[in-house]
Design a protein around this motif. Structure first.
Motif, PDB file in Angstrom:
ATOM      1  N   LYS A 168       0.877  -1.177  -0.121  1.00  0.00           N
ATOM      2  CA  LYS A 168      -0.158  -0.016   0.008  1.00  0.00           C
ATOM      3  C   LYS A 168       0.814   1.147   0.032  1.00  0.00           C
ATOM      4  O   LYS A 168       0.584   2.294  -0.791  1.00  0.00           O
ATOM      5  N   LEU A 169       1.851   1.186   0.902  1.00  0.00           N
ATOM      6  CA  LEU A 169       2.606   2.318   0.797  1.00  0.00           C
ATOM      7  C   LEU A 169       3.489   2.540  -0.520  1.00  0.00           C
ATOM      8  O   LEU A 169       3.567   3.862  -0.773  1.00  0.00           O
ATOM      9  N   VAL A 170       3.726   1.465  -1.172  1.00  0.00           N
ATOM     10  CA  VAL A 170       4.505   1.771  -2.335  1.00  0.00           C
ATOM     11  C   VAL A 170       3.466   2.272  -3.402  1.00  0.00           C
ATOM     12  O   VAL A 170       3.941   3.087  -4.123  1.00  0.00           O
ATOM     13  N   LEU A 171       2.126   1.702  -3.388  1.00  0.00           N
ATOM     14  CA  LEU A 171       1.307   2.386  -4.357  1.00  0.00           C
ATOM     15  C   LEU A 171       1.058   3.798  -4.067  1.00  0.00           C
ATOM     16  O   LEU A 171       0.626   4.480  -4.935  1.00  0.00           O
ATOM     17  N   GLU A 172       1.283   4.246  -2.798  1.00  0.00           N
ATOM     18  CA  GLU A 172       0.929   5.475  -2.352  1.00  0.00           C
ATOM     19  C   GLU A 172       2.151   6.651  -2.813  1.00  0.00           C
ATOM     20  O   GLU A 172       1.881   7.441  -2.901  1.00  0.00           O
ATOM     21  N   LYS A 214       6.403   3.390   9.450  1.00  0.00           N
ATOM     22  CA  LYS A 214       5.164   3.228   8.730  1.00  0.00           C
ATOM     23  C   LYS A 214       4.470   1.833   8.529  1.00  0.00           C
ATOM     24  O   LYS A 214       3.308   1.820   8.785  1.00  0.00           O
ATOM     25  N   VAL A 215       5.299   1.064   8.121  1.00  0.00           N
ATOM     26  CA  VAL A 215       4.701  -0.148   7.591  1.00  0.00           C
ATOM     27  C   VAL A 215       4.106  -0.941   8.925  1.00  0.00           C
ATOM     28  O   VAL A 215       3.121  -1.555   9.190  1.00  0.00           O
ATOM     29  N   ALA A 216       5.035  -0.791  10.285  1.00  0.00           N
ATOM     30  CA  ALA A 216       4.609  -1.141  11.473  1.00  0.00           C
ATOM     31  C   ALA A 216       3.051  -0.798  11.814  1.00  0.00           C
ATOM     32  O   ALA A 216       2.214  -1.424  12.372  1.00  0.00           O
ATOM     33  N   SER A 265       0.269  -1.766   9.933  1.00  0.00           N
ATOM     34  CA  SER A 265       0.084  -3.215  10.518  1.00  0.00           C
ATOM     35  C   SER A 265      -0.304  -3.616  11.688  1.00  0.00           C
ATOM     36  O   SER A 265      -0.478  -4.591  12.214  1.00  0.00           O
ATOM     37  N   GLN A 266      -0.426  -2.154  12.393  1.00  0.00           N
ATOM     38  CA  GLN A 266      -0.676  -2.307  13.786  1.00  0.00           C
ATOM     39  C   GLN A 266       0.106  -3.217  14.733  1.00  0.00           C
ATOM     40  O   GLN A 266      -0.384  -4.169  15.366  1.00  0.00           O
ATOM     41  N   VAL A 267       1.307  -2.837  14.484  1.00  0.00           N
ATOM     42  CA  VAL A 267       2.510  -3.644  15.225  1.00  0.00           C
ATOM     43  C   VAL A 267       3.674  -2.905  15.355  1.00  0.00           C
ATOM     44  O   VAL A 267       3.672  -1.830  14.963  1.00  0.00           O
ATOM     45  N   SER A 284      14.369 -10.145   7.901  1.00  0.00           N
ATOM     46  CA  SER A 284      15.594  -9.795   8.564  1.00  0.00           C
ATOM     47  C   SER A 284      15.917  -8.439   8.253  1.00  0.00           C
ATOM     48  O   SER A 284      17.046  -7.916   9.379  1.00  0.00           O
ATOM     49  N   SER A 285      15.604  -7.710   7.556  1.00  0.00           N
ATOM     50  CA  SER A 285      15.629  -6.299   7.399  1.00  0.00           C
ATOM     51  C   SER A 285      14.811  -5.748   6.365  1.00  0.00           C
ATOM     52  O   SER A 285      13.813  -6.209   5.896  1.00  0.00           O
ATOM     53  N   LYS A 286      14.951  -4.182   6.592  1.00  0.00           N
ATOM     54  CA  LYS A 286      14.140  -3.278   5.622  1.00  0.00           C
ATOM     55  C   LYS A 286      14.049  -3.820   4.268  1.00  0.00           C
ATOM     56  O   LYS A 286      13.227  -4.055   3.363  1.00  0.00           O
TER      57      LYS A 286
END
Lengths: 202, 202
Positions: free
Chosen positions: A26-30, A40-42, A45-47, A57-59
């Motif tokens: 989603k973030l890539v689409l935006e 942001k990803v976290a 994802s509510q995490v 293991s990494s970004k």
DNA sequence: CTAAAAAATGAACCATGATTCACTTCTTAA
DNA sequence: TTAAGAAGTGAATCATGGTTCATTTTTTAG
């Protein structure tokens, strides 16, 4: 007796992984890969950020996974159209047209997958997929040379040139930011015609 | 009476500015814009980091200046060849061939100028210059359409496609890392032929 | 219900690299 | 020669954002 908890079932683990991947996509689409941040990803994802590192293991690994998944979908569509029945010319026409239209429709994603600046980690993966695209086109070009529909030409170079021509015309910085369906259809037609002329001219 | 020092003469100031720009360009030649760091530029110029800020308001301004200067040189070469005497076909052939050969020769710089990921500040400038390239090609294509050498086509789209095709084939990730003169000449010829076929096929 | 293992948390840490600014050195007009 | 201002310095600061890990919460077998 020793008490112990069993690890989450694989499916449960995948569920969370998928959630993270989905948020990332989603973030890539935006806003492209540059828009991806662990935080942001976290959040999406509510995490917590640390949780992400339980699944990736990494970004870089996360990005690569997003890239790979999205590209494979597109690639399989290209492969499918390439292998349909019909003359090489017809198939090339259809493949390029649909490729272009999908790119216009999902301009942001297309840009992110084909052209967006990413760090060197992804470059390797992108290279791999570009080769895969080019191979499909190349095979089709060779068929066309066999049937005499296309002129003699180094198929891999032509395939590469086609990818470049379409990318630049459609999603490069020169392309209109948005265009209505009519406009985009004309644009697609023009650029595909360009490619087909290059393939078939004597 | 008030004692005062006069500012450095403009030429003296320019000298230092030039030194910084030259160091920056070298760094770009070695590893693209991603290789530019204030610290590196300063070190190469035998100057402290703070000094750089006397000549450029930010790193972005420095990069933009490097980009602009290098691109203008290339652009003027393209413009010159475009406007030579001869048929549109011949001129296009020569322009594209030389464009491609210069790109092969200075692959790193060409990549940095045409395709390398840079931050959004430069994107605007790059866009501007891509338009400039495309305009030159477009004008030539229109001449060719007039003379009947090229088929009817939207000249700007074709021009854009040509830029994309050459970029991708020559400096994109698919291109060979190095090639000997013979190889590169063949590569140039193949890709230019591709473009000319697209322009002139009926 | 309990305890052990798994999972999640998020503040602290770290790395990179741009930018600033109090201070030193240089230049020049008088 | 001198003092005012210009130029230069580079360590300290700031900003961003990835990564870690001691701690807390959840899960589950028994």
């Amino acid at each position: 007796m020793v008490y112990r908890a069993t690890p989450l079932t694989e499916s449960k683990k995948m569920e969370c992984r998928e959630k993270l991947l989905a948020s990332g996509l989603k973030l890539v689409l935006e806003g492209g890969f540059g828009n991806i941040t662990i935080i942001k990803v976290a959040q999406r994802s509510q995490v917590a950020t640390g949780t992400m590192y339980r699944y990736f293991s990494s970004k870089g690994e996360l990005c690569e996974d997003i890239f790979r998944t999205a590209t494979e979908i597109e690639l399989s569509k290209v492969a499918k159209t390439c292998q349909q029945p019909g003359t090489p010319t017809d198939r090339m026409n259809q493949t390029l047209t649909e490729f272009a239209q999908r790119a216009i429709k999902g301009r942001r994603l297309a840009y992110a997958l084909i052209a967006e600046p990413v760090d060197s980690m992804l470059d390797e993966t992108r290279l791999q997929f570009r080769r895969a695209y080019a191979n499909h086109f190349s095979r089709l070009i060779e068929e066309g040379i066999q049937t005499g529909e296309f002129c003699e030409q180094p198929s891999m170079i032509s395939a590469t040139a086609i990818i470049g021509a379409i990318s630049e015309a459609l999603i490069g910085p020169l392309s209109p930011e948005n265009c209505d369906p009519i406009e985009s259809q004309k644009l697609t037609h023009d650029i595909v015609s360009f490619c087909l002329r290059a393939l078939s001219a004597k």
